[in-house]
Design an enzyme around this catalytic site. Structure first.
Site, mmCIF file in Angstrom:
data_model
loop_
_atom_site.group_PDB
_atom_site.id
_atom_site.type_symbol
_atom_site.label_atom_id
_atom_site.label_comp_id
_atom_site.label_asym_id
_atom_site.label_seq_id
_atom_site.Cartn_x
_atom_site.Cartn_y
_atom_site.Cartn_z
ATOM 1 N N SER A 120 0.846 -1.204 0.000
ATOM 2 C CA SER A 120 0.000 0.000 0.000
ATOM 3 C C SER A 120 0.875 1.247 0.000
ATOM 4 O O SER A 120 1.914 1.282 0.674
ATOM 5 C CB SER A 120 -0.881 0.024 1.245
ATOM 6 O OG SER A 120 -1.469 1.299 1.402
ATOM 7 N N TYR B 111 -1.942 -1.738 10.113
ATOM 8 C CA TYR B 111 -2.039 -1.911 8.653
ATOM 9 C C TYR B 111 -0.725 -1.554 7.962
ATOM 10 O O TYR B 111 -0.185 -2.334 7.159
ATOM 11 C CB TYR B 111 -3.173 -1.027 8.127
ATOM 12 C CG TYR B 111 -3.324 -1.050 6.620
ATOM 13 C CD1 TYR B 111 -3.833 -2.169 5.972
ATOM 14 C CD2 TYR B 111 -2.961 0.046 5.838
ATOM 15 C CE1 TYR B 111 -3.978 -2.198 4.594
ATOM 16 C CE2 TYR B 111 -3.109 0.028 4.463
ATOM 17 C CZ TYR B 111 -3.610 -1.096 3.836
ATOM 18 O OH TYR B 111 -3.755 -1.126 2.475
HETATM 19 N N1 LIG Z 1 -8.550 -0.090 -2.176
HETATM 20 C C1 LIG Z 1 -7.502 0.677 -1.875
HETATM 21 O O1 LIG Z 1 -7.548 1.924 -1.883
HETATM 22 C C2 LIG Z 1 -6.193 0.031 -1.509
HETATM 23 C C3 LIG Z 1 -5.066 0.848 -1.418
HETATM 24 C C4 LIG Z 1 -3.839 0.274 -1.077
HETATM 25 C C5 LIG Z 1 -3.770 -1.091 -0.862
HETATM 26 N N2 LIG Z 1 -4.886 -1.856 -0.952
HETATM 27 C C6 LIG Z 1 -4.754 -3.292 -0.699
HETATM 28 O O2 LIG Z 1 -5.331 -4.009 -1.762
HETATM 29 C C7 LIG Z 1 -5.860 -5.252 -1.264
HETATM 30 C C8 LIG Z 1 -7.309 -5.393 -1.686
HETATM 31 O O3 LIG Z 1 -8.044 -4.287 -1.184
HETATM 32 P P1 LIG Z 1 -9.556 -4.013 -1.627
HETATM 33 O O4 LIG Z 1 -9.809 -2.579 -1.394
HETATM 34 O O5 LIG Z 1 -9.792 -4.636 -2.947
HETATM 35 O O6 LIG Z 1 -10.336 -4.858 -0.490
HETATM 36 P P2 LIG Z 1 -11.859 -5.330 -0.396
HETATM 37 O O7 LIG Z 1 -12.232 -5.209 1.044
HETATM 38 O O8 LIG Z 1 -12.718 -4.649 -1.422
HETATM 39 O O9 LIG Z 1 -11.761 -6.898 -0.772
HETATM 40 C C9 LIG Z 1 -10.994 -7.754 0.033
HETATM 41 C C10 LIG Z 1 -11.394 -9.196 -0.231
HETATM 42 O O10 LIG Z 1 -10.615 -10.012 0.650
HETATM 43 C C11 LIG Z 1 -11.457 -10.983 1.268
HETATM 44 N N3 LIG Z 1 -10.906 -11.359 2.565
HETATM 45 C C12 LIG Z 1 -10.717 -10.546 3.657
HETATM 46 N N4 LIG Z 1 -10.194 -11.270 4.668
HETATM 47 C C13 LIG Z 1 -10.041 -12.541 4.213
HETATM 48 C C14 LIG Z 1 -9.535 -13.736 4.782
HETATM 49 N N5 LIG Z 1 -9.097 -13.795 6.061
HETATM 50 N N6 LIG Z 1 -9.497 -14.861 4.026
HETATM 51 C C15 LIG Z 1 -9.949 -14.829 2.758
HETATM 52 N N7 LIG Z 1 -10.444 -13.735 2.158
HETATM 53 C C16 LIG Z 1 -10.488 -12.595 2.878
HETATM 54 C C17 LIG Z 1 -12.806 -10.306 1.373
HETATM 55 O O11 LIG Z 1 -13.857 -11.281 1.488
HETATM 56 C C18 LIG Z 1 -12.860 -9.493 0.075
HETATM 57 O O12 LIG Z 1 -13.415 -10.264 -0.984
HETATM 58 C C19 LIG Z 1 -5.641 -5.223 0.244
HETATM 59 O O13 LIG Z 1 -4.447 -5.906 0.560
HETATM 60 C C20 LIG Z 1 -5.487 -3.737 0.545
HETATM 61 O O14 LIG Z 1 -4.738 -3.496 1.699
HETATM 62 C C21 LIG Z 1 -6.099 -1.330 -1.268
#
Ligand SMILES: NC(=O)c1ccc[n+]([C@@H]2O[C@H](COP(=O)([O-])OP(=O)(O)OC[C@H]3O[C@@H](n4cnc5c(N)ncnc54)[C@H](O)[C@@H]3O)[C@@H](O)[C@H]2O)c1
Length: 252
Positions: A145, A158
């Site tokens: 991130s 985080y």
């Molecule tokens: N969206 C952003 O702005 C952003 C920015 C930087 C980094 N990220 C990173 O990108 C990744 C995805 O983020 P996102 O926004 O798409 O998340 P999201 O919450 O939209 O989706 C996450 C998915 O992970 C699944 N999940 C959560 N815990 C789980 C577990 N213990 N076992 C199995 N599945 C599990 C959930 O069911 C969901 O389908 C993450 O690692 C997040 O930290 C996101």
């Protein structure tokens, strides 16, 4: 005749693939010709995601599993390897981002964030790695991130876990390189995923978008594009790197 798709004949595995960045990455890798295993704990949403991708003619293999469960992860990866005989691409995407002021953060919450965000990276990579090493080829892409470069308040667990991913990426890249395996990280900026739009971050776009050199909302496909490149055979001389994809919010 059209040239062959870059991932034709390959198998990929994406964690946290039922929605958000994981879903977008899985869709992109499948569109590039890979058969894609989707791992997520939310079975219902995963089924809907697999149906939606299948309806587009893409080949996906859904596995419902909690990615903090060692036995569950090893069984899911073993099932993919036994069905496919190979895993060429691993995208360690799963992650959670709860906000908590440091003094209110409990040790149990800290451990849980690390279990989902960092232990899952160890478990999945450890389960997939031997098959990649045996075949002398692999692409591992870890989702960190851009908050790691900024250090926002309320995100100590985080951001610490996401920094761990960058350290892991560098160390494993050195170890895996001689076996034909690349290991890279992507640091997304603020991206409009279901998780963000349904959480505390939803209100941040108004503040952050004008600070970006490219002043528009980041979309899941922006990250999927970078993941797909790092996952491709073409990216074979890039390893141990952290690629920041944040619309030019910060320059490193
Ligand atoms: N969206 C952003 O702005 C952003 C920015 C930087 C980094 N990220 C990173 O990108 C990744 C995805 O983020 P996102 O926004 O798409 O998340 P999201 O919450 O939209 O989706 C996450 C998915 O992970 C699944 N999940 C959560 N815990 C789980 C577990 N213990 N076992 C199995 N599945 C599990 C959930 O069911 C969901 O389908 C993450 O690692 C997040 O930290 C996101």
């Amino acid at each position: 005749m059209d040239p062959p798709l870059p991932l034709a004949g390959q198998t990929a595995l994406v964690t946290g693939a039922a929605q958000g960045l994981g879903y977008a990455a899985a869709a992109r890798l499948a569109a590039e010709g890979a058969r894609v295993a989707l791992l997520d704990r939310d079975g219902e949403r995963l089924g809907a995601a697999a149906d939606a991708l299948g309806a587009q003619g893409l080949t996906v293999l859904p596995h419902t599993v909690d990615l903090t469960d060692e036995e569950g992860v090893r069984a899911a990866v073993a099932a993919v390897l036994s069905a496919e005989g190979r895993i060429d691409v691993l995208v360690n995407n799963v992650g959670i981002y709860p906000h908590r002021p440091f003094e209110e953060l409990t040790y149990a919450e800290w451990r849980h964030v690390f279990a989902v965000n960092l232990d899952s990276v160890f478990l999945c990579t450890h389960a997939v790695y031997p098959a990649m090493r045996e075949r002398g080829y692999g692409r591992i892409v870890n989702v960190s991130s851009s908050t790691f470069f900024i250090g926002y308040p309320g995100l100590a667990a985080y951001i610490a876990s996401k920094g761990g991913i960058i350290g892991f990426t560098r160390a494993l890249a050195s170890e895996a390189g001689p076996h034909g395996i690349t290991v890279n990280a992507v640091t997304p900026g603020l991206i409009a995923t279901e998780g963000v739009l349904g959480g505390e971050e939803a209100g941040l776009f108004d503040e952050i978008v004008p600070q970006q050199a490219l002043p528009r909302r980041g979309e899941p496909d922006d990250i999927a594009e970078c993941i797909a490149y790092l996952a491709s055979p073409a990216a074979g001389f890039i390893t141990g790197q952290t690629i920041n994809v944040d619309g030019g919010h910060r320059f490193h």
